[in-house]
Write a protein that holds these residues in place. Structure first.
Motif, short mmCIF file in Angstrom:
data_model
loop_
_atom_site.label_atom_id
_atom_site.label_comp_id
_atom_site.label_asym_id
_atom_site.label_seq_id
_atom_site.Cartn_x
_atom_site.Cartn_y
_atom_site.Cartn_z
N LEU A 131 4.89 0.66 2.01
CA LEU A 131 4.87 0.33 0.58
C LEU A 131 3.51 -0.17 0.12
CD1 LEU A 131 8.33 -1.48 0.31
CD2 LEU A 131 7.73 0.77 -0.60
N ASN A 132 2.87 -1.03 0.93
CA ASN A 132 1.58 -1.60 0.56
C ASN A 132 0.51 -0.52 0.51
OD1 ASN A 132 -0.06 -3.86 -0.13
ND2 ASN A 132 -0.89 -3.85 1.94
N THR A 133 0.50 0.37 1.50
CA THR A 133 -0.48 1.46 1.53
C THR A 133 -0.27 2.40 0.35
OG1 THR A 133 -0.58 1.37 3.95
CG2 THR A 133 -1.39 3.37 2.90
N TYR A 134 0.99 2.74 0.08
CA TYR A 134 1.30 3.63 -1.04
C TYR A 134 0.88 3.02 -2.37
CZ TYR A 134 4.08 6.23 -4.46
OH TYR A 134 4.48 6.95 -5.55
N THR A 135 1.18 1.72 -2.56
CA THR A 135 0.84 1.05 -3.81
C THR A 135 -0.67 0.98 -4.02
OG1 THR A 135 2.82 -0.32 -3.58
CG2 THR A 135 1.18 -1.04 -5.17
N LYS A 136 -1.40 0.67 -2.96
CA LYS A 136 -2.86 0.60 -3.06
C LYS A 136 -3.47 1.94 -3.45
CE LYS A 136 -4.17 -3.25 -0.08
NZ LYS A 136 -4.92 -3.65 1.13
N LYS A 137 -2.97 3.01 -2.83
CA LYS A 137 -3.50 4.34 -3.14
C LYS A 137 -3.12 4.75 -4.56
CE LYS A 137 -3.66 6.21 1.56
NZ LYS A 137 -3.12 7.24 2.50
N LYS A 138 -1.90 4.42 -4.95
CA LYS A 138 -1.41 4.81 -6.28
C LYS A 138 -2.18 4.09 -7.39
CE LYS A 138 1.88 7.45 -8.04
NZ LYS A 138 1.98 8.89 -7.70
N LEU A 139 -2.49 2.82 -7.15
CA LEU A 139 -3.17 2.01 -8.17
C LEU A 139 -4.66 1.92 -7.95
CD1 LEU A 139 -0.60 -0.95 -8.44
CD2 LEU A 139 -0.74 1.11 -9.86
N ASN A 140 -5.16 2.60 -6.91
CA ASN A 140 -6.60 2.58 -6.58
C ASN A 140 -7.13 1.16 -6.40
OD1 ASN A 140 -6.92 5.44 -6.74
ND2 ASN A 140 -6.96 5.29 -8.99
N LEU A 141 -6.45 0.40 -5.56
CA LEU A 141 -6.86 -0.99 -5.30
C LEU A 141 -7.71 -1.02 -4.04
CD1 LEU A 141 -3.42 -2.72 -5.95
CD2 LEU A 141 -5.35 -2.53 -7.53
N ASP A 142 -8.98 -1.42 -4.20
CA ASP A 142 -9.90 -1.46 -3.06
C ASP A 142 -10.00 -2.85 -2.46
OD1 ASP A 142 -10.52 1.23 -3.29
OD2 ASP A 142 -12.02 0.82 -4.84
N SER A 143 -10.01 -3.88 -3.32
CA SER A 143 -10.17 -5.25 -2.83
C SER A 143 -8.85 -5.78 -2.29
CB SER A 143 -10.65 -6.16 -3.96
OG SER A 143 -10.65 -7.51 -3.56
N ASN A 144 -8.93 -6.51 -1.16
CA ASN A 144 -7.73 -7.09 -0.56
C ASN A 144 -7.39 -8.46 -1.12
OD1 ASN A 144 -6.86 -5.09 1.33
ND2 ASN A 144 -8.64 -5.57 2.58
#
Length: 317
Positions: free
Chosen positions: A107-120
């Motif tokens: 879920l976390n990987t999918y959400t990051k890719k979907k929302l283009n989130l680079d910073s942790n």
């Protein structure tokens, strides 16, 4: 070592696409190994904590972990008694870590890719982690409640009806039916969701804050993040853990002159403790719970990070 040797000989060079496909199994393997280590080391503290919580029915429980109580438990049941209920606790830990890490990572990987989130460490990234952790925690806790019921019954058993995992399952099923294994599920799910959401979100966030970029493996960052996560979990989740233990311990009573302890009775008991002792009344028997959290958390996360780092090192991704 066997796993590392396998990867070293079978997978000397791994493409980035293949790395993405095997990183989750590596994390799950690390979680299973870390869970095994932690359960073996910290289960005696869980037994002491549960026994102290159960004694609250007599309203004689102190907030600490007196030496004479520990000695009394060992002298009565022997050192083997400190591992009562280990089987359901261990199985719950394995199931919890597998589902928690698997779903959270996906879920976390999918959400990051979907929302283009680079910073942790950005607000959006932390919110995404929290949402992923919540869903993963809820799913894993749905299947963990039966193990909790069996563990509490085995630890509190005085008649020998809950001596082994199999005899406990048979006894519960024959007397009360499978529905009994869902007893206290609302408390159990609430506690598990809080614990796992805090654990995954707080640890991952502070790990990225403390981690030094020049180091591939930063033990100090992992340790500090796990301590903060463990302290937060202990303070926030303990009152629910206390209520859960008291409620699960009580068996369904068939005598018409007696009433089984329901959630309302448990809440009333805790309310009386708070009225008498203040906020300390919600933290009776807190010391063994806190001790276990401060051992389990750092031990789990550091074991997990060491395993993952070693696998990544030998597979070159």
């Amino acid at each position: 070592k066997i796993v590392i040797i396998f990867f070293r000989f079978k997978c000397p060079k791994i493409s980035s696409q293949m790395a993405d496909s095997i990183i989750l199994p590596i994390k799950l393997s690390g979680a299973m190994l870390a869970t095994t280590i932690c359960e073996v080391i910290t289960h005696p503290l869980d037994v002491l904590k549960t026994k102290k919580q159960i004694r609250m029915e007599k309203l004689k429980l102190s907030t600490g972990l007196p030496t004479n109580s520990t000695v009394s438990y060992i002298s009565t049941d022997g050192f083997n008694g400190l591992y009562r209920g280990f089987a359901p606790s261990f199985l719950k830990g394995l199931q919890n870590s597998m589902m928690k890490f698997g779903l959270f990572d996906i879920l976390n990987t999918y959400t990051k890719k979907k929302l283009n989130l680079d910073s942790n460490t950005s607000a959006s990234s932390i919110l995404a982690k929290t949402g992923s952790a919540f869903v993963a925690s809820f799913a894993s806790s749905l299947f963990g409640n039966p193990w909790d019921v069996i563990k509490v019954r085995m630890i509190s058993d005085v008649d020998g009806n809950y001596g082994t995992l199999w005899s406990s399952i048979k006894n519960i099923y024959s007397k009360y039916g499978l529905r009994e294994l869902l007893k206290g599920s609302s408390l159990s799910i609430s506690k598990s969701v809080i614990v796992n959401t805090i654990d995954l979100t707080v640890y991952d966030t502070f790990k990225n804050i403390f981690k030094r970029e020049e180091l591939d493996y930063d033990a100090r960052a992992y340790f500090m993040a796990s301590i903060i996560s463990s302290l937060t979990i202990a303070v926030v989740a303990y009152p629910l853990d206390l209520m859960k233990t008291l409620y699960m311990k009580e068996k369904n009573i068939t005598d018409k002159n007696e009433r089984p302890m329901d959630l309302k009775t448990v809440a009333k008991m805790l309310k009386g403790q708070v009225k008498e002792k203040g906020i300390r009344g919600m933290y009776l028997g807190f010391v063994p719970f806190l001790t276990k959290s401060l051992i389990y958390g750092p031990l789990f996360w550091n074991s997990f990070e060491i395993f993952s780092h070693q696998i990544k090192k030998v597979t070159n991704f």
